[in-house]
Structures are given as structure tokens and as C-alpha cells.
Write a protein that holds these residues in place. Structure first.
Motif, PDB file in Angstrom:
ATOM      1  N   GLU A 172       0.850  -1.188   0.000  1.00 55.90           N
ATOM      2  CA  GLU A 172       0.000   0.000   0.000  1.00 55.90           C
ATOM      3  C   GLU A 172       0.889   1.244   0.000  1.00 55.90           C
ATOM      4  O   GLU A 172       1.905   1.274   0.690  1.00 55.90           O
ATOM      5  CB  GLU A 172      -0.914   0.039   1.223  1.00 55.90           C
ATOM      6  CG  GLU A 172      -1.937  -1.083   1.271  1.00 55.90           C
ATOM      7  CD  GLU A 172      -2.856  -0.973   2.479  1.00 55.90           C
ATOM      8  OE1 GLU A 172      -3.344   0.147   2.747  1.00 55.90           O
ATOM      9  OE2 GLU A 172      -3.069  -1.990   3.149  1.00 55.90           O
ATOM     10  N   LEU A 173       0.481   2.242  -0.771  1.00 59.58           N
ATOM     11  CA  LEU A 173       1.214   3.501  -0.830  1.00 59.58           C
ATOM     12  C   LEU A 173       0.342   4.627  -0.291  1.00 59.58           C
ATOM     13  O   LEU A 173      -0.856   4.665  -0.573  1.00 59.58           O
ATOM     14  CB  LEU A 173       1.635   3.826  -2.265  1.00 59.58           C
ATOM     15  CG  LEU A 173       2.472   2.784  -2.995  1.00 59.58           C
ATOM     16  CD1 LEU A 173       2.811   3.274  -4.398  1.00 59.58           C
ATOM     17  CD2 LEU A 173       3.735   2.448  -2.227  1.00 59.58           C
ATOM     18  N   GLU A 174       0.961   5.540   0.461  1.00 63.58           N
ATOM     19  CA  GLU A 174       0.233   6.667   1.034  1.00 63.58           C
ATOM     20  C   GLU A 174       0.852   7.977   0.553  1.00 63.58           C
ATOM     21  O   GLU A 174       1.972   8.016   0.067  1.00 63.58           O
ATOM     22  CB  GLU A 174       0.277   6.609   2.570  1.00 63.58           C
ATOM     23  CG  GLU A 174      -0.041   5.243   3.165  1.00 63.58           C
ATOM     24  CD  GLU A 174      -1.362   4.649   2.715  1.00 63.58           C
ATOM     25  OE1 GLU A 174      -2.249   5.429   2.328  1.00 63.58           O
ATOM     26  OE2 GLU A 174      -1.500   3.416   2.723  1.00 63.58           O
ATOM     27  N   GLY A 175       0.109   9.062   0.736  1.00 58.94           N
ATOM     28  CA  GLY A 175       0.609  10.378   0.383  1.00 58.94           C
ATOM     29  C   GLY A 175       1.617  10.878   1.406  1.00 58.94           C
ATOM     30  O   GLY A 175       1.541  10.528   2.591  1.00 58.94           O
ATOM     31  N   PRO A 176       2.587  11.696   0.981  1.00 57.97           N
ATOM     32  CA  PRO A 176       3.601  12.185   1.920  1.00 57.97           C
ATOM     33  C   PRO A 176       3.001  13.039   3.030  1.00 57.97           C
ATOM     34  O   PRO A 176       3.494  13.035   4.163  1.00 57.97           O
ATOM     35  CB  PRO A 176       4.540  13.004   1.032  1.00 57.97           C
ATOM     36  CG  PRO A 176       3.717  13.393  -0.156  1.00 57.97           C
ATOM     37  CD  PRO A 176       2.782  12.243  -0.375  1.00 57.97           C
ATOM     38  N   GLY A 177       1.928  13.776   2.719  1.00 59.56           N
ATOM     39  CA  GLY A 177       1.296  14.586   3.744  1.00 59.56           C
ATOM     40  C   GLY A 177       0.718  13.737   4.861  1.00 59.56           C
ATOM     41  O   GLY A 177       0.814  14.082   6.051  1.00 59.56           O
ATOM     42  N   PHE A 178       0.107  12.611   4.486  1.00 63.77           N
ATOM     43  CA  PHE A 178      -0.444  11.701   5.486  1.00 63.77           C
ATOM     44  C   PHE A 178       0.661  11.142   6.372  1.00 63.77           C
ATOM     45  O   PHE A 178       0.540  11.127   7.608  1.00 63.77           O
ATOM     46  CB  PHE A 178      -1.194  10.564   4.788  1.00 63.77           C
ATOM     47  CG  PHE A 178      -1.615   9.445   5.707  1.00 63.77           C
ATOM     48  CD1 PHE A 178      -2.706   9.601   6.546  1.00 63.77           C
ATOM     49  CD2 PHE A 178      -0.908   8.244   5.740  1.00 63.77           C
ATOM     50  CE1 PHE A 178      -3.090   8.572   7.403  1.00 63.77           C
ATOM     51  CE2 PHE A 178      -1.277   7.216   6.593  1.00 63.77           C
ATOM     52  CZ  PHE A 178      -2.370   7.385   7.426  1.00 63.77           C
ATOM     53  N   LEU A 179       1.744  10.683   5.758  1.00 62.69           N
ATOM     54  CA  LEU A 179       2.845  10.109   6.532  1.00 62.69           C
ATOM     55  C   LEU A 179       3.450  11.146   7.475  1.00 62.69           C
ATOM     56  O   LEU A 179       3.730  10.852   8.651  1.00 62.69           O
ATOM     57  CB  LEU A 179       3.916   9.561   5.589  1.00 62.69           C
ATOM     58  CG  LEU A 179       3.491   8.401   4.685  1.00 62.69           C
ATOM     59  CD1 LEU A 179       4.614   8.052   3.721  1.00 62.69           C
ATOM     60  CD2 LEU A 179       3.101   7.181   5.505  1.00 62.69           C
ATOM     61  N   GLN A 180       3.650  12.352   6.967  1.00 62.98           N
ATOM     62  CA  GLN A 180       4.254  13.392   7.794  1.00 62.98           C
ATOM     63  C   GLN A 180       3.331  13.768   8.948  1.00 62.98           C
ATOM     64  O   GLN A 180       3.791  13.996  10.074  1.00 62.98           O
ATOM     65  CB  GLN A 180       4.566  14.612   6.930  1.00 62.98           C
ATOM     66  CG  GLN A 180       5.321  15.713   7.660  1.00 62.98           C
ATOM     67  CD  GLN A 180       5.909  16.737   6.702  1.00 62.98           C
ATOM     68  OE1 GLN A 180       6.540  16.365   5.717  1.00 62.98           O
ATOM     69  NE2 GLN A 180       5.697  18.007   6.985  1.00 62.98           N
ATOM     70  N   THR A 181       2.027  13.816   8.693  1.00 59.44           N
ATOM     71  CA  THR A 181       1.074  14.133   9.747  1.00 59.44           C
ATOM     72  C   THR A 181       1.094  13.076  10.846  1.00 59.44           C
ATOM     73  O   THR A 181       1.093  13.400  12.043  1.00 59.44           O
ATOM     74  CB  THR A 181      -0.340  14.257   9.170  1.00 59.44           C
ATOM     75  OG1 THR A 181      -0.376  15.362   8.262  1.00 59.44           O
ATOM     76  CG2 THR A 181      -1.377  14.475  10.266  1.00 59.44           C
ATOM     77  N   VAL A 182       1.123  11.803  10.437  1.00 54.10           N
ATOM     78  CA  VAL A 182       1.143  10.737  11.435  1.00 54.10           C
ATOM     79  C   VAL A 182       2.443  10.771  12.236  1.00 54.10           C
ATOM     80  O   VAL A 182       2.435  10.600  13.458  1.00 54.10           O
ATOM     81  CB  VAL A 182       0.939   9.359  10.777  1.00 54.10           C
ATOM     82  CG1 VAL A 182       1.073   8.243  11.809  1.00 54.10           C
ATOM     83  CG2 VAL A 182      -0.425   9.278  10.100  1.00 54.10           C
ATOM     84  N   MET A 183       3.565  11.001  11.556  1.00 53.86           N
ATOM     85  CA  MET A 183       4.830  11.138  12.287  1.00 53.86           C
ATOM     86  C   MET A 183       4.742  12.268  13.307  1.00 53.86           C
ATOM     87  O   MET A 183       5.139  12.116  14.473  1.00 53.86           O
ATOM     88  CB  MET A 183       5.976  11.428  11.312  1.00 53.86           C
ATOM     89  CG  MET A 183       6.489  10.234  10.549  1.00 53.86           C
ATOM     90  SD  MET A 183       7.897  10.647   9.465  1.00 53.86           S
ATOM     91  CE  MET A 183       9.156  11.074  10.668  1.00 53.86           C
ATOM     92  N   ASN A 184       4.200  13.389  12.874  1.00 52.81           N
ATOM     93  CA  ASN A 184       4.080  14.554  13.752  1.00 52.81           C
ATOM     94  C   ASN A 184       3.180  14.244  14.951  1.00 52.81           C
ATOM     95  O   ASN A 184       3.517  14.550  16.100  1.00 52.81           O
ATOM     96  CB  ASN A 184       3.533  15.724  12.952  1.00 52.81           C
ATOM     97  CG  ASN A 184       3.550  17.015  13.732  1.00 52.81           C
ATOM     98  OD1 ASN A 184       4.588  17.639  13.896  1.00 52.81           O
ATOM     99  ND2 ASN A 184       2.394  17.429  14.226  1.00 52.81           N
ATOM    100  N   ASP A 185       2.039  13.614  14.678  1.00 52.85           N
ATOM    101  CA  ASP A 185       1.099  13.299  15.751  1.00 52.85           C
ATOM    102  C   ASP A 185       1.639  12.240  16.703  1.00 52.85           C
ATOM    103  O   ASP A 185       1.216  12.168  17.868  1.00 52.85           O
ATOM    104  CB  ASP A 185      -0.241  12.831  15.162  1.00 52.85           C
ATOM    105  CG  ASP A 185      -0.988  13.954  14.451  1.00 52.85           C
ATOM    106  OD1 ASP A 185      -0.596  15.123  14.624  1.00 52.85           O
ATOM    107  OD2 ASP A 185      -1.944  13.651  13.711  1.00 52.85           O
ATOM    108  N   THR A 186       2.570  11.425  16.212  1.00 53.67           N
ATOM    109  CA  THR A 186       3.203  10.423  17.065  1.00 53.67           C
ATOM    110  C   THR A 186       4.141  11.073  18.078  1.00 53.67           C
ATOM    111  O   THR A 186       4.411  10.510  19.137  1.00 53.67           O
ATOM    112  CB  THR A 186       3.979   9.406  16.195  1.00 53.67           C
ATOM    113  OG1 THR A 186       3.059   8.754  15.315  1.00 53.67           O
ATOM    114  CG2 THR A 186       4.685   8.365  17.041  1.00 53.67           C
ATOM    115  N   GLY A 187       4.642  12.245  17.749  1.00 57.66           N
ATOM    116  CA  GLY A 187       5.553  12.938  18.650  1.00 57.66           C
ATOM    117  C   GLY A 187       6.832  13.407  17.999  1.00 57.66           C
ATOM    118  O   GLY A 187       7.624  14.120  18.614  1.00 57.66           O
ATOM    119  N   PHE A 188       7.040  13.007  16.750  1.00 57.28           N
ATOM    120  CA  PHE A 188       8.247  13.441  16.045  1.00 57.28           C
ATOM    121  C   PHE A 188       8.143  14.922  15.661  1.00 57.28           C
ATOM    122  O   PHE A 188       7.077  15.393  15.249  1.00 57.28           O
ATOM    123  CB  PHE A 188       8.455  12.625  14.772  1.00 57.28           C
ATOM    124  CG  PHE A 188       8.957  11.232  15.019  1.00 57.28           C
ATOM    125  CD1 PHE A 188      10.284  10.989  15.334  1.00 57.28           C
ATOM    126  CD2 PHE A 188       8.089  10.149  14.920  1.00 57.28           C
ATOM    127  CE1 PHE A 188      10.753   9.711  15.539  1.00 57.28           C
ATOM    128  CE2 PHE A 188       8.540   8.854  15.136  1.00 57.28           C
ATOM    129  CZ  PHE A 188       9.874   8.633  15.454  1.00 57.28           C
TER     130      PHE A 188
END
Length: 423
Positions: A321-337
Motif C-alpha cells: 500500500e502507498l500513502e501520500g507524503p502529507g499523510f505520513l508526515q502528519t502521522v509522524m508529527n502526531d506520534t511525537g516526532f
């Protein structure tokens, strides 16, 4: 009705390729350097069952359809009238084919080639993205043959996007540059502990240990990759710093690493598991640690759900599965990064794939001897098609750098210097 007539009616008389069929008919541009060859009626069965890319793939992989000339050039020319629109036959055209080859033969259903991994073959392998099923689908792709991968990937054995410092750089130079770019983004230095998840054949692990004096651990779900990597580590005398284990990244203990690199793993995670994936990597880092996530992405976040039964999923990356970079960056950010840098390297992946295609073509006979004609055909078709995908912005490649804050201290320099001057 001759098959050449059907071809011209379907794709038009101005098709920029040559067509030849087992009934002796021919059509298309007689001066074209690309010829599509229908060798048997089975190719037509596949196309009737699954018009478009899937039917063509089945016919080509099984050898009932062939292509003379460069695969990338053929796909580029064919994309407008086959892969984008699909082959659509009218009842009259279907009747003409049936009359020519015999109705019983034409309507006879043909099983897909054994290289195709369909949903029914995955049902007994556990829940989608469970540890058991992830291990099996990774082995389906990566445990093909280490010798085959050596023929395609070259000495670096890096099966991820290279980074070309110049357009003239060789594949090996570009793969070294990629590993070093990751190392510089992570700020590796002697004495650090690096975890490389989805480490493949250990390229990043060896680079970090050899070039930076880092104690590096790589983990992979592919047993053959792990065995190959351990042998290479021993040959280079790097066993005191570099290690590769056959294990799931989710089983690596938390809180032990200064840096984490993930190069080409996120594509196998599945969208619903992305939050847990980044949370797992976050917990494996010490405060002040950095994560570099490198993966294939989709151009936008709002595209329709990823097609799970397409050619790539059936033949190359089951459950991918491939996701958009905005989605990945948002999840990283919300994780605490804390996100510190991201870039799109899609043009580099097109160049990487071109070099892999050239390696496969140059070593074609040896590749066929190693894995068989059908599997080699899967790779020729898939890699050439992916070149088009990256060139046409159907897919992208993003590196995203995140820091696990240590209080308010990011540990980042005021201005990064990831790229050294090109000599």
C-alpha cells in the motif's frame, strides 16, 4: 477475420508499434522497432478474461504474448491506448476472433500464471499485515534468489531508490550517495547505535558501520536476505559493529537506539497500521534520537483507496500500500516526532529503475537460468513500468526526517548540510 484486423480496429491504424500474430497476419507501423507478438490463442483468452494491463501481463508472463524490442519504449508507446484506456472489444470483434480461432478455444478460461499471488492464495496466510502474513508475502518477493538480485541490483545489493549526485553517476555511486545522504541526515557519528528496519541485504548497516563507526543492527523478514547480509558482514570484517537479524521490527526492544532508518519498509505496512508503525519506531529511539523514513509515496492524500488487486500487488508486492507524503508526515508529527526535513526524490527512482532494467537485460540469460523465464519476465515488465510511473508522477519517493525531542532540544544544527558539494 484476421487478428491483425482486430488489432487495428481496437488500437487504430496509427499505432506506433508493429503487431504480428500466430495466424500469419501483421499490422501497425512496419518500420517500428517494437513488435507485439501474439504467439498462441491463449493470449486472447487472457485478454478476453481480463482486458487491459492484467490480461496483457498474464499473457506476457506465461509466454503466450511476446514483445520484441525495448520494454520501456514499448510500454511508453502503448500506455495511451492500452494501459490508460484498456482494451475493449465490441461483440462484433469478439465474434470475429471466435470465428477465427474457434469459439470453444476463445471462451475457455485459463488459469493465471503461478507467479500471480491472488487474494485466494493469501487467505490461509493470516490476517492482512499480521506478523505471519507479512513474513510470507515478504518472502514471496525477496526470497526469489540472492543470485538473481545480484544480477539485477549490482554489487551494492540495494533494492531501494538511489540518489544520483549527477546525471552521469553510476548506479553504485548513486547507491553509496543514498546511504551517505541518510547517514548525514541522521547525523551519524562514531559510538552511536543505529537500527535499520527492513534492512534488505544490509547495505545501510554496512555503510553506517564502515563509514561512520556506528554499531548498527538491521532486521528483515527475509531469511535469504539475512543470510546473505551476515556472510557479507563477515567477509568485510565488520562483525564487531554490523549485525543483521531475521526478525520482525516490531520485536526489537524499545528505547535502545540513537538513530533509526527505515528505507523501503513503509510500503509494506498498510495504511491502518501506519500510526502503530511510527509509534513503534518512536519508542525504539532514545530522547533526542532521529528517524529517517524513506519510502514510495502517492502524489496526493485524497486519491481513491489503493488498488489491492492490481498487477503490482498480484505479481510483485502482495499487500503493498502507498500513502501520500502529507499523510505520513502528519502521522509522524502526531506520534511525537518533530519534522525537520522532507524531500521528493521521484526522478532519482526513475534513474535507479532504468539502471536495474539495463542490468537485467545485460544478464538476461543468467537471470532466466536462475529463476525461470516467467519470473524474469515479471521483473522486466514491472521495472520498466515503474520507470514510467515515476517519470509521469504516478508515484513519488519521499524521505522524511523526524526528531524525538529531548525536552525542547532538537539536537539539529542551525542549518543542515546534508549535501556535500559535487566535485
Amino acid at each position: 477475420m484476421r487478428l491483425a484486423e482486430i488489432f487495428e480496429r481496437v488500437v487504430g491504424p496509427e499505432a506506433p508499434i508493429r503487431f504480428r500474430a500466430y495466424d500469419g497476419s501483421a499490422a501497425g507501423d512496419p518500420n517500428s522497432d517494437i513488435t507485439l507478438v501474439i504467439r498462441t490463442p491463449v493470449a486472447l483468452n487472457y485478454l478476453a478474461q481480463s482486458p487491459g494491463a492484467l490480461g496483457l501481463t498474464r499473457a506476457y508472463v506465461s509466454g503466450h504474448l511476446d514483445l520484441e524490442g525495448d520494454m520501456y519504449t514499448a510500454l511508453r508507446r502503448m500506455s495511451d491506448f492500452v494501459f490508460s484506456e484498456g482494451i475493449r472489444l465490441s461483440p462484433l470483434q469478439l465474434a470475429g476472433i471466435a470465428k477465427d480461432i474457434g469459439w470453444v478455444k476463445f471462451v475457455n478460461r485459463v488459469s493465471p500464471p503461478p507467479q500471480e499471488m491472488r487474494g485466494s492464495r493469501l487467505l490461509g496466510r493470516g490476517t492482512r499485515h499480521s506478523k505471519k502474513r507479512d513474513a510470507e508475502v515478504i518472502q514471496h518477493h525477496y526470497d526469489v534468489s540472492n543470485a538473481f538480485y545480484e544480477l539485477v541490483l549490482g554489487p551494492s545489493m540495494a533494492y531501494t531508490c538511489a540518489v544520483y549526485p549527477t546525471a552521469e553517476a553510476t548506479l553504485e555511486q548513486a547507491q553509496f550517495h543514498k546511504h551517505d545522504l541518510v547517514a548525514r541526515k541522521l547525523g551519524l557519528s562514531e559510538g552511536m547505535h543505529l537500527l535499520d528496519v527492513g534492512c534488505g541485504w544490509g547495505g545501510m548497516v554496512l555503510h553506517a558501520a564502515r563509514e561512520y563507526g556506528v554499531k548498527a543492527l538491521g532486521v528483515t523478514l527475509s531469511k535469504e536476505q539475512a543470510e546473505w547480509a551476515r556472510k557479507r558482514i563477515a567477509e568485510e570484517g565488520m562483525g564487531d559493529l554490523a549485525e543483521v537479524r531475521h526478525m520482525d521490527y516490531r520485536d526489537v526492544p524499545d528505547g535502545s537506539y540513537d538513530r533509526v532508518s527505515s528505507i523501503g519498509l513503509t510500503e509494506h505496512i498498510g495504511k491502518k497500521n501506519v500510526p502503530a508503525y511510527f509509534a513503534s519506531l518512536y519508542h525504539k529511539l532514545k530522547p533526542g534520537g532521529r528517524l529517517l523514513n524513506h519510502c514510495i509515496t502517492r502524489p496526493r492524500n485524497d486519491l481513491p483507496p489503493f488498488k489491492s488487486n492490481g498487477v503490482i500487488n498480484r505479481y510483485v508486492f502482495p499487500d503493498g500500500e502507498l500513502e501520500g507524503p502529507g499523510f505520513l508526515q502528519t502521522v509522524m508529527n502526531d506520534t511525537g516526532f518533530e519534522i525537520r526535513h522532507q524531500e521528493n526524490l521521484r526522478e532519482h527512482y526513475a534513474l535507479t529503475l532504468r539502471d536495474w532494467c539495463a542490468n537485467l537485460d545485460r544478464n538476461w540469460d543468467a537471470a532466466v537460468a536462475e529463476v525461470g523465464q516467467a519470473t524474469a519476465r515479471v521483473w522486466r515488465l514491472y521495472m520498466a513500468g515503474c520507470v514510467l510511473g515515476f517519470e509521469n508522477d504516478v508515484v513519488q519517493l519521499h524521505q522524511i526526517l523526524g526528531v524525538k525531542p529531548d525536552g525542547t532540544d532538537s539536537g539539529m544544527p542551525l542549518r543542515p548540510a546534508f549535501e556535500p558539494p559535487v566535485a
